[in-house]
Motif scaffolding. Sequence first.
Motif, PDB file in Angstrom:
ATOM      1  N   MET A  95      -6.880  -5.002   2.086  1.00 30.65           N
ATOM      2  CA  MET A  95      -7.563  -4.882   3.285  1.00 30.65           C
ATOM      3  C   MET A  95      -6.230  -4.622   4.378  1.00 30.65           C
ATOM      4  N   LYS A  96      -5.163  -5.535   4.296  1.00 33.28           N
ATOM      5  CA  LYS A  96      -4.299  -5.167   5.051  1.00 33.28           C
ATOM      6  C   LYS A  96      -3.487  -4.068   4.876  1.00 33.28           C
ATOM      7  N   VAL A  97      -3.403  -3.661   3.733  1.00 29.21           N
ATOM      8  CA  VAL A  97      -2.656  -2.364   3.376  1.00 29.21           C
ATOM      9  C   VAL A  97      -3.547  -1.209   3.795  1.00 29.21           C
ATOM     10  N   LYS A  98      -4.904  -1.289   3.804  1.00 29.04           N
ATOM     11  CA  LYS A  98      -5.693   0.012   4.212  1.00 29.04           C
ATOM     12  C   LYS A  98      -5.594  -0.047   5.770  1.00 29.04           C
ATOM     13  N   LYS A  99      -5.621  -1.399   6.559  1.00 33.57           N
ATOM     14  CA  LYS A  99      -5.168  -1.127   7.914  1.00 33.57           C
ATOM     15  C   LYS A  99      -3.906  -0.580   8.299  1.00 33.57           C
ATOM     16  N   ILE A 134      -2.797   3.038  10.681  1.00 34.25           N
ATOM     17  CA  ILE A 134      -2.125   3.146  11.972  1.00 34.25           C
ATOM     18  C   ILE A 134      -0.817   3.685  11.658  1.00 34.25           C
ATOM     19  N   ILE A 135      -0.489   3.794  10.685  1.00 35.51           N
ATOM     20  CA  ILE A 135       1.097   4.672  10.437  1.00 35.51           C
ATOM     21  C   ILE A 135       0.765   5.966  10.013  1.00 35.51           C
ATOM     22  N   PRO A 136       1.446   6.652  11.122  1.00 30.31           N
ATOM     23  CA  PRO A 136       1.221   8.389  10.890  1.00 30.31           C
ATOM     24  C   PRO A 136       1.602   8.608   9.447  1.00 30.31           C
ATOM     25  N   GLY A 137       0.703   9.484   8.849  1.00 30.38           N
ATOM     26  CA  GLY A 137       0.994   9.901   7.253  1.00 30.38           C
ATOM     27  C   GLY A 137       0.769   8.718   6.442  1.00 30.38           C
ATOM     28  N   GLY A 138       0.337   7.549   6.631  1.00 29.16           N
ATOM     29  CA  GLY A 138       0.431   6.341   5.659  1.00 29.16           C
ATOM     30  C   GLY A 138      -0.816   6.640   4.813  1.00 29.16           C
ATOM     31  N   GLU A 139      -1.815   7.221   5.279  1.00 33.18           N
ATOM     32  CA  GLU A 139      -3.122   7.198   4.256  1.00 33.18           C
ATOM     33  C   GLU A 139      -2.736   7.922   3.018  1.00 33.18           C
ATOM     34  N   GLY A 140      -3.050   7.407   2.004  1.00 33.75           N
ATOM     35  CA  GLY A 140      -2.745   7.859   0.695  1.00 33.75           C
ATOM     36  C   GLY A 140      -1.689   7.546  -0.034  1.00 33.75           C
ATOM     37  N   VAL A 186       8.047   1.456   3.218  1.00 32.65           N
ATOM     38  CA  VAL A 186       9.176   2.177   3.620  1.00 32.65           C
ATOM     39  C   VAL A 186       9.041   3.177   4.924  1.00 32.65           C
ATOM     40  N   ARG A 187       7.820   3.817   4.897  1.00 29.54           N
ATOM     41  CA  ARG A 187       7.185   4.635   5.910  1.00 29.54           C
ATOM     42  C   ARG A 187       6.861   3.796   7.133  1.00 29.54           C
ATOM     43  N   THR A 188       6.532   2.486   7.118  1.00 26.20           N
ATOM     44  CA  THR A 188       6.381   1.730   8.065  1.00 26.20           C
ATOM     45  C   THR A 188       7.763   1.142   8.713  1.00 26.20           C
TER      46      THR A 188
END
Length: 77
Positions: A30-34, A38-44, A52-54
Amino acid sequence: MRRGRGILSSSSSKRSGARGRKMEGVALQMKVKKLQKIIPGGEGLDSDELFVRTADYILLLKLKISVLQILSKLHTP
């Protein structure tokens, strides 16, 4: 080790065995999905890529804050 409400919090004394690990796994998912939202380009992204993106995004935000602080000082009479 208990570290508050962070990802690393553990309440193994309250939960036992596979059930506790499953509940912790679901909470982590659940935390990873959240975070993905909120991180641009983070979905998927998978977890490793997302972290790393975070980290990159946090550095970018810190840089933006520094630039804005410098601009603010230049503009202040």
